[in-house]
Design a protein around this motif. Structure first.
Motif, PDB file in Angstrom:
ATOM      1  N   ASN A 101       0.799  -1.216   0.000  1.00 38.53           N
ATOM      2  CA  ASN A 101       0.000   0.000   0.000  1.00 38.53           C
ATOM      3  C   ASN A 101       0.838   1.275   0.000  1.00 38.53           C
ATOM      4  OD1 ASN A 101      -2.546  -1.077  -0.156  1.00 38.53           O
ATOM      5  ND2 ASN A 101      -2.797  -1.250   2.055  1.00 38.53           N
ATOM      6  N   THR A 102       2.098   1.170   0.410  1.00 37.47           N
ATOM      7  CA  THR A 102       2.942   2.369   0.381  1.00 37.47           C
ATOM      8  C   THR A 102       3.379   2.711  -1.034  1.00 37.47           C
ATOM      9  OG1 THR A 102       4.909   1.030   0.800  1.00 37.47           O
ATOM     10  CG2 THR A 102       3.820   1.992   2.703  1.00 37.47           C
ATOM     11  N   ALA A 103       3.189   1.761  -1.981  1.00 37.06           N
ATOM     12  CA  ALA A 103       3.422   2.015  -3.407  1.00 37.06           C
ATOM     13  C   ALA A 103       4.828   2.512  -3.684  1.00 37.06           C
ATOM     14  CB  ALA A 103       2.390   3.001  -3.947  1.00 37.06           C
ATOM     15  N   LYS A 104       5.819   1.808  -3.194  1.00 44.72           N
ATOM     16  CA  LYS A 104       7.206   2.213  -3.391  1.00 44.72           C
ATOM     17  C   LYS A 104       7.983   1.152  -4.159  1.00 44.72           C
ATOM     18  CE  LYS A 104       6.620   5.970  -0.988  1.00 44.72           C
ATOM     19  NZ  LYS A 104       6.760   7.312  -1.560  1.00 44.72           N
ATOM     20  N   TYR A 105       9.264   1.417  -4.377  1.00 40.32           N
ATOM     21  CA  TYR A 105      10.117   0.480  -5.103  1.00 40.32           C
ATOM     22  C   TYR A 105      10.856  -0.474  -4.161  1.00 40.32           C
ATOM     23  CZ  TYR A 105       9.796   3.446  -9.304  1.00 40.32           C
ATOM     24  OH  TYR A 105       9.367   4.145 -10.385  1.00 40.32           O
ATOM     25  N   THR A 106      11.434   0.075  -3.094  1.00 40.53           N
ATOM     26  CA  THR A 106      12.338  -0.703  -2.247  1.00 40.53           C
ATOM     27  C   THR A 106      11.931  -0.591  -0.778  1.00 40.53           C
ATOM     28  OG1 THR A 106      13.871   1.130  -1.865  1.00 40.53           O
ATOM     29  CG2 THR A 106      14.249  -0.217  -3.824  1.00 40.53           C
ATOM     30  N   MET A 107      12.527  -1.432   0.040  1.00 42.12           N
ATOM     31  CA  MET A 107      12.276  -1.393   1.481  1.00 42.12           C
ATOM     32  C   MET A 107      12.643  -0.034   2.063  1.00 42.12           C
ATOM     33  SD  MET A 107      14.041  -3.841   4.358  1.00 42.12           S
ATOM     34  CE  MET A 107      15.637  -3.024   4.195  1.00 42.12           C
ATOM     35  N   ALA A 108      13.716   0.569   1.562  1.00 36.59           N
ATOM     36  CA  ALA A 108      14.159   1.865   2.080  1.00 36.59           C
ATOM     37  C   ALA A 108      13.127   2.955   1.840  1.00 36.59           C
ATOM     38  CB  ALA A 108      15.494   2.257   1.441  1.00 36.59           C
ATOM     39  N   GLN A 117      15.618  11.330   5.116  1.00 34.50           N
ATOM     40  CA  GLN A 117      15.800  10.441   3.975  1.00 34.50           C
ATOM     41  C   GLN A 117      17.216   9.841   3.877  1.00 34.50           C
ATOM     42  OE1 GLN A 117      13.550   9.769   1.091  1.00 34.50           O
ATOM     43  NE2 GLN A 117      12.050  10.257   2.662  1.00 34.50           N
ATOM     44  N   ARG A 118      18.219  10.688   3.860  1.00 34.11           N
ATOM     45  CA  ARG A 118      19.558  10.211   3.496  1.00 34.11           C
ATOM     46  C   ARG A 118      20.128   9.162   4.457  1.00 34.11           C
ATOM     47  NH1 ARG A 118      23.267  15.076   1.347  1.00 34.11           N
ATOM     48  NH2 ARG A 118      24.461  13.271   0.642  1.00 34.11           N
ATOM     49  N   PRO A 119      20.129   9.406   5.762  1.00 30.11           N
ATOM     50  CA  PRO A 119      20.719   8.386   6.643  1.00 30.11           C
ATOM     51  C   PRO A 119      19.931   7.076   6.657  1.00 30.11           C
ATOM     52  CG  PRO A 119      19.688  10.133   7.946  1.00 30.11           C
ATOM     53  CD  PRO A 119      19.706  10.604   6.526  1.00 30.11           C
ATOM     54  N   VAL A 120      18.604   7.160   6.603  1.00 24.96           N
ATOM     55  CA  VAL A 120      17.795   5.934   6.665  1.00 24.96           C
ATOM     56  C   VAL A 120      17.919   5.148   5.365  1.00 24.96           C
ATOM     57  CG1 VAL A 120      15.461   5.007   6.894  1.00 24.96           C
ATOM     58  CG2 VAL A 120      16.198   6.897   8.343  1.00 24.96           C
ATOM     59  N   ARG A 121      17.921   5.843   4.239  1.00 29.58           N
ATOM     60  CA  ARG A 121      18.101   5.153   2.953  1.00 29.58           C
ATOM     61  C   ARG A 121      19.458   4.453   2.898  1.00 29.58           C
ATOM     62  NH1 ARG A 121      14.612   5.668  -1.075  1.00 29.58           N
ATOM     63  NH2 ARG A 121      13.024   7.292  -0.966  1.00 29.58           N
ATOM     64  N   ASP A 363      18.193   3.952  -3.896  1.00 29.72           N
ATOM     65  CA  ASP A 363      18.346   4.503  -2.545  1.00 29.72           C
ATOM     66  C   ASP A 363      19.661   5.257  -2.350  1.00 29.72           C
ATOM     67  OD1 ASP A 363      15.891   3.391  -1.771  1.00 29.72           O
ATOM     68  OD2 ASP A 363      16.846   1.453  -1.438  1.00 29.72           O
ATOM     69  N   ILE A 364      20.757   4.668  -2.788  1.00 32.17           N
ATOM     70  CA  ILE A 364      22.061   5.307  -2.578  1.00 32.17           C
ATOM     71  C   ILE A 364      22.337   6.352  -3.657  1.00 32.17           C
ATOM     72  CG2 ILE A 364      24.552   4.951  -2.410  1.00 32.17           C
ATOM     73  CD1 ILE A 364      23.052   3.860  -0.040  1.00 32.17           C
ATOM     74  N   TYR A 365      22.258   5.898  -4.930  1.00 34.10           N
ATOM     75  CA  TYR A 365      22.609   6.816  -6.025  1.00 34.10           C
ATOM     76  C   TYR A 365      21.613   7.971  -6.152  1.00 34.10           C
ATOM     77  CZ  TYR A 365      23.316   8.568 -10.775  1.00 34.10           C
ATOM     78  OH  TYR A 365      23.519   9.384 -11.862  1.00 34.10           O
ATOM     79  N   ASN A 366      20.320   7.625  -6.308  1.00 35.55           N
ATOM     80  CA  ASN A 366      19.323   8.680  -6.507  1.00 35.55           C
ATOM     81  C   ASN A 366      18.944   9.369  -5.197  1.00 35.55           C
ATOM     82  OD1 ASN A 366      17.421  10.332  -7.691  1.00 35.55           O
ATOM     83  ND2 ASN A 366      15.826   8.770  -7.759  1.00 35.55           N
ATOM     84  N   GLY A 367      18.666   8.554  -4.154  1.00 36.23           N
ATOM     85  CA  GLY A 367      18.163   9.126  -2.913  1.00 36.23           C
ATOM     86  C   GLY A 367      19.199   9.870  -2.098  1.00 36.23           C
ATOM     87  N   VAL A 368      20.464   9.403  -2.106  1.00 37.43           N
ATOM     88  CA  VAL A 368      21.500  10.006  -1.268  1.00 37.43           C
ATOM     89  C   VAL A 368      22.457  10.872  -2.081  1.00 37.43           C
ATOM     90  CG1 VAL A 368      23.425   9.510   0.301  1.00 37.43           C
ATOM     91  CG2 VAL A 368      21.353   8.122   0.398  1.00 37.43           C
TER      92      VAL A 368
END
Length: 528
Positions: A101-108, A117-121, A363-368
């Motif tokens: 239901n969260t409609a996301k790609y990854t667990m992060a 965002q950055r530390p948790v991802r 998570d790392i490349y795009n998110g961080v």
């Protein structure tokens, strides 16, 4: 013990690889966006995804490792089957629907939704890569044992070459097909595996008048330990440490599945939460049937192949299933069963690799690194490069772990997933007070404690089957760390949260509504 015609076995392997590569290439033409690469455009039905989940979950550990464990240890070998199956109840009741239901790609994506965002991802991606690495070790070890047995290769060098070839084919699946291609490979493999195991089980029962007691009686008569193989704690009841080891193993198996990143990622490939629930029900049915069959196959291997013979085969207990197939139906059946086992390994390692590469790229490349500014094309390009790196690392690790029982190696991956991932997932979905510090402490604490305890356990050194033979720096007596690391992960998640004043009530409320009802989730999916 001679196992048929190596050329025939190789031909069946190549036929499967060619057929699945054709399927992967065809569906790869539909990969346009990052969403297509990561979750197949959410285009799979609950039944299709359920079969794919079974294909993803029924790994070399399930087929090769459990049959070998039952053949050698009897009742205690079945504990892996029970743990692997019961684990799905945790996933079904607590995780599957809210996560979808969260409609996301990854667990992060889920863990970082209402936190910084950055530390948790970064933490979630690190945990994902660690779990994936240990799971890949098991699959590569199984591949080396299986193919070496079939084509008559002996020695570590030959097995190492086989493991490298498996790694290369796996990388090709992921680079070409993405999640759509990987899913279809898993569906094909699941159908083949469940059919082959079911037919073999019926065959064995038919030879014994469809009397399970007859199978058990013959196993007892041929096994060096006699009737004790039908009793609990034959393997784990020899000392206080081994009993604790059994409890630790049980904790890892029951709680690990709901924290496995490659299993969690499969919930994102369906269009609705209802289909996510349906897919888990399908998966439980297929997985449950499969594990009932492994009981019959394991006890049959004990008397049709023999415990002493199994111990002399390349890969040891991992070769019990193909050896049983040869004893049952000769070259043809062994070639078919072994090709199915090979398909099992390829499908699972492809699923693991795409999960790990997606986690790093998204998570790392795009998110961080890019702070969310990367394009879909850039993400997919990085994911593909990451898949190549992960493939190389898994090949090296698989060579080092070639002599370990694959079911046992998977139990280590389950322990890490239960320690590092599950506490944060459950806290994020169900505890309003949970925050960034709690998430970081839980992930890094659970992950770090599990890795340290594994490193200084008999798995790595100090035992005959250790990954580093001849070395002895083990001080932790148990072979599985879950009894310490899982409670520690939950405790650190609580402690970190209550010692931090950070709260985000608006985001928490949105997360709760989405996870429980799915409202707002579809819009987020379309935005991606």
């Amino acid at each position: 013990m001679e196992f048929g015609n190596p050329l025939f076995n190789i031909a069946i392997f190549l036929a499967f690889v060619v057929v699945t590569l054709v399927v992967v290439i065809r569906v790869s033409k539909q990969n346009v966006t990052a969403g297509d690469f990561y979750h197949g455009g959410r285009a799979f039905s609950g039944r299709q995804n359920g079969i794919a989940i079974a294909g993803d979950y029924l790994s070399a550990a399930s087929f090769l490792g459990i049959v070998g464990a039952v053949a050698l240890y009897g009742y205690d070998g079945l504990l892996y089957s029970v743990g692997f199956l019961v684990a799905w109840l945790v996933a079904l009741l607590l995780v599957a629907e809210p996560l979808r239901n969260t409609a996301k790609y990854t667990m992060a994506d889920v863990l970082s939704f209402r936190m910084r965002q950055r530390p948790v991802r970064t933490a979630a991606a690190t945990s994902t890569l660690a779990v994936t690495f240990f799971y890949l070790l098991a699959q590569m070890a199984g591949a080396g044992a299986l193919v070496s047995l079939l084509i008559g290769i002996e020695g570590r060098v030959g097995q190492s070459i086989v493991i490298a070839v498996v790694g290369v084919v796996m990388i090709a699946y992921v680079l070409i097909g993405g999640m759509k291609g990987t899913t279809w490979v898993q569906i094909i493999k699941a159908v083949l595996l469940v059919t082959a195991v079911g037919v073999s089980t019926v065959w064995i029962l038919a030879l014994n008048g469809f009397n399970l007691s007859e199978v058990l009686g013959k196993a007892v008569a041929e096994h060096p330990d006699g009737a004790t193989i039908l009793e609990p704690m034959h393997q784990y009841g020899t000392s206080g440490a081994s009993k604790l080891g059994f409890v630790s193993l049980a904790i890892a198996l029951v709680f690990g599945a709901a924290g496995l990143p490659h299993v969690l990622m499969r919930f994102y490939t369906v269009p609705t939460a209802k289909e996510a629930r349906r897919s888990v029900v399908w998966a439980i049915g297929l997985i449950g049937f499969f594990y009932l069959c492994t009981m019959v196959l394991g006890f049959a291997a004990a008397y049709m192949v023999g415990v002493d013979v199994i111990g002399t085969l390349p890969g040891g207990s991992n070769s019990a299933a193909p050896a049983l197939a040869y004893a049952l139906g000769g070259t043809v059946l062994m070639g078919i069963i072994s090709a199915v086992a090979f398909a099992t390994i390829l499908a699972v390692v492809a699923g693991l690799t795409i999960t790990a590469s997606a986690s790093f790229a998204h998570d790392i490349y795009n998110g961080v690194i890019k702070e969310g500014s990367a394009t879909s094309a850039q993400e997919v390009r990085v994911a593909r490069r990451t898949a190549v790196v992960i493939g190389g690392v898994s090949i090296i690790g698989g060579i080092l772990a070639a002599e370990q029982n694959v079911a046992f190696l998977v139990s280590l991956a389950f322990a890490i997933a239960a320690s590092a991932n599950l506490p944060s997932i459950l806290y994020s979905l169900y505890w309003k007070r949970f925050n960034t510090r709690g998430s970081l402490w839980s992930i890094y604490g659970g992950l770090g404690s599990a890795l340290v305890l594994i490193t200084f356990s008999p798995v790595v050194s100090g035992s005959e089957t250790a990954m580093i033979p001849g070395a002895d720096f083990a001080w932790f007596p148990l072979t599985n760390p879950a009894i310490i690391s899982v409670p520690l992960g939950f405790f650190l998640g609580w402690l970190g949260s209550v010692t931090s004043s950070e709260t985000n009530e608006l985001k928490q409320a949105e997360m709760e509504v989405r996870s429980m009802t799915g409202a707002g989730a579809e819009k987020a999916t379309q935005a991606h």
